[in-house]
Design an enzyme around this catalytic site. Sequence first.
Site, PDB file in Angstrom:
ATOM      1  CE  LYS A   1      -4.122   2.385   3.345  1.00 16.82           C
ATOM      2  NZ  LYS A   1      -4.251   0.912   3.314  1.00 16.82           N
TER       3      LYS A   1
ATOM      4  CG  ASP B   1      -3.776  -0.677  -2.346  1.00 20.15           C
ATOM      5  OD1 ASP B   1      -4.399  -1.729  -2.636  1.00 20.15           O
ATOM      6  OD2 ASP B   1      -3.480  -0.386  -1.166  1.00 20.15           O
TER       7      ASP B   1
ATOM      8  CG  HIS C   1      -0.959   3.624   4.721  1.00 18.00           C
ATOM      9  ND1 HIS C   1      -1.041   2.340   4.217  1.00 18.00           N
ATOM     10  CD2 HIS C   1      -0.194   3.549   5.828  1.00 18.00           C
ATOM     11  CE1 HIS C   1      -0.350   1.529   4.985  1.00 18.00           C
ATOM     12  NE2 HIS C   1       0.166   2.238   5.974  1.00 18.00           N
TER      13      HIS C   1
ATOM     14  CB  CYS D   1      -0.892  -0.035   1.228  1.00 16.02           C
ATOM     15  SG  CYS D   1      -1.833   1.442   1.385  1.00 16.02           S
TER      16      CYS D   1
END
Length: 563
Positions: free
Chosen positions: A142, A300, A144, A88
């Site tokens: 998200k 992803d 991250h 990710c």
Amino acid sequence: MPSISFITGIILSIFFVNVFADNFVEEHANSSRHPGRHRPPHVIVIIADDLGWNDVSFHGSNQIPTPNIDALVANGIALNRHYVQPTCTPSRTAFLTGRYPIRSGMQGIPLMAGERWGIPLGTPLLPRHLKNLGYTTRLVGKWHVGYYSVDHTPCHRGFDSFLGYYSTFIKYFDHTMRQNNDTGYDLHRDSRNTSEVVRSRKYFTDIVTEEVENIIGHHDVENPLYLQIAHLAPHMGEPEDRVEVHDINEVNAKFGYIKDMTRRKYAGMVARLDFSVGRTVRALKNRGMLENSIILFTADNGAQTLGLYDRYGSNYPLRGFKSSLFDGGVRSSACIYSPLLKNVPRVSNELMHITDWLPTIYSVAGGNVTDLGEIDGVNQWPALRDGSASPRNSLLLTINEVSKVAGGIFGKFKLLKGHNSQYPDFYGNISVTDDVPSYDPTSVLNSDAGRAIAGISNAFVTSQKIIELRNRATISCPAFDQFVRCTNKCLFDMINDPCETVDISAKHPKIVERMENDLRRYNAVLMPQSKSEFDPASSPRNFGGVWLPWVRSNSSTIVSSTG
Ligand SMILES: *[C@@H]1O[C@H](CO)[C@@H](O)[C@H](O)[C@H]1NC(C)=O
Ligand SMILES: *[C@@H]1O[C@H](CO)[C@@H](O)[C@H](O)[C@H]1NC(C)=O
Ligand SMILES: *[C@@H]1O[C@H](CO)[C@@H](O)[C@H](O)[C@H]1NC(C)=O
Ligand SMILES: *[C@@H]1O[C@H](CO)[C@@H](O)[C@H](O)[C@H]1NC(C)=O
């Protein structure tokens, strides 16, 4: 942003000022606009988390119907050789920077909460480039790629607004994230100078959908919008219930034919994601924005099928899964729809890399890609629009200097180096276990996305065309007894052997040498992984039970209160 009903409390507020970033935006504003051009398109990027090759129905599986995503394909392009990073944080870094993550130490194991690293602040991200072209930029879902200081958070890196979580994942209903002994909320609504903690019990995929509808519904359609929708789905939640669905009765009624309960719930998560895609397209249509929009959908990385955090995703018939360099880890389910594309629908087997989106989007937004400095991505827009050959003939998969594996692609060849022992098998072979209903192309035509697109399109998409397209997008592999283990080096012919069963390195020493030279060149510019220890100062215990930036930065003054 208008406050919406699911905010039931604000336990903490942060105010901060960032002088440097403001100056940056002003200095660069308007530098690259093309006079006399058509109005720049709205760009909507939908990123699914850990969605497998075989978890959408446009690659040939009947098990989990994804009619809305399939409608994008039926009117657009299935991107069937679209390569991403195996996990990710590296994938999102590649997308946002247009650069291979090895250049900034962002390769390897994803970021954990409480670690002091992220995309270096000197590297400008896609939303900042688009702001320079006059775009309104929004992130839902998200992040991250680092949050240890406020300067690393989305609204200080080019997004005008953010509703979502900073770290790996949250639980679907209570939006907490537990890591070792620390549990905290990780759902925030940020702008450049405000940050609120959002308290809600709503299913996260639905929070995303409502926020997206709200953003599109209130957008000034005269201004170009960049909307990045980074779904949690179908990533797992916490170990006690990895696959949280929005309504178990609905899921049982719809997917009762899937006997394995975990896979059935996984199907429910994917279906809710697909529903969200349909609502997104419909919202664009309702505002008259769809005519001038580009919608990219991608995962992803591949699904993680077994092992830690297993949740029954499937990349079949691709080999390997998330975190491996086999195609099951790095070849994503992806497609693009836009009324600006010609010669559609089609299946593209042209080589693409996730770094390509930065120059591609920047170019179609009216920017000059030379503004972007040293990047690895190439502008794919002319090839996508016209159906011509990809300007890219090779790519670096990645180099992981810690686990000592590396890989790249050159034309039809893929080279893997090192001991690729992590998840080397085929997983999620779901082809025979259940009595699965057959594929229904009319559900694609009748989906929210299908109907919204039909309302603005001259193309006449039929059930027959959808079936033909789907057959062309399906990968199947010839029968084989055993596939090769890759413990030192392997060369595969990805056109004739997409399932990576036969090592042909001995037959092509010159190709191997050339590709090894490429890897050596990249290795020379590799920055070691930034991985760091958990910093106890980051614990939610220090911030009223919330995961928040905990390191002061030069340009920000954090004043927190627990009002
Ligand atoms: C979690 O807490 C337990 C009990 O206090 C302790 O033994 C353990 O080392 C802690 N684990 C971590 C990762 O901090
Ligand atoms: C945030 O910044 C904007 C524009 O700079 C300003 O109008 C607004 O009042 C600020 N909000 C807060 C809460 O400081
Ligand atoms: C892009 O910028 C470069 C360098 O400034 C310039 O040479 C080139 O002509 C520009 N291209 C376009 C299409 O404006
Ligand atoms: C998947 O299952 C089918 C049906 O049992 C079988 O024919 C096929 O060989 C399996 N594929 C792999 C890679 O195990």
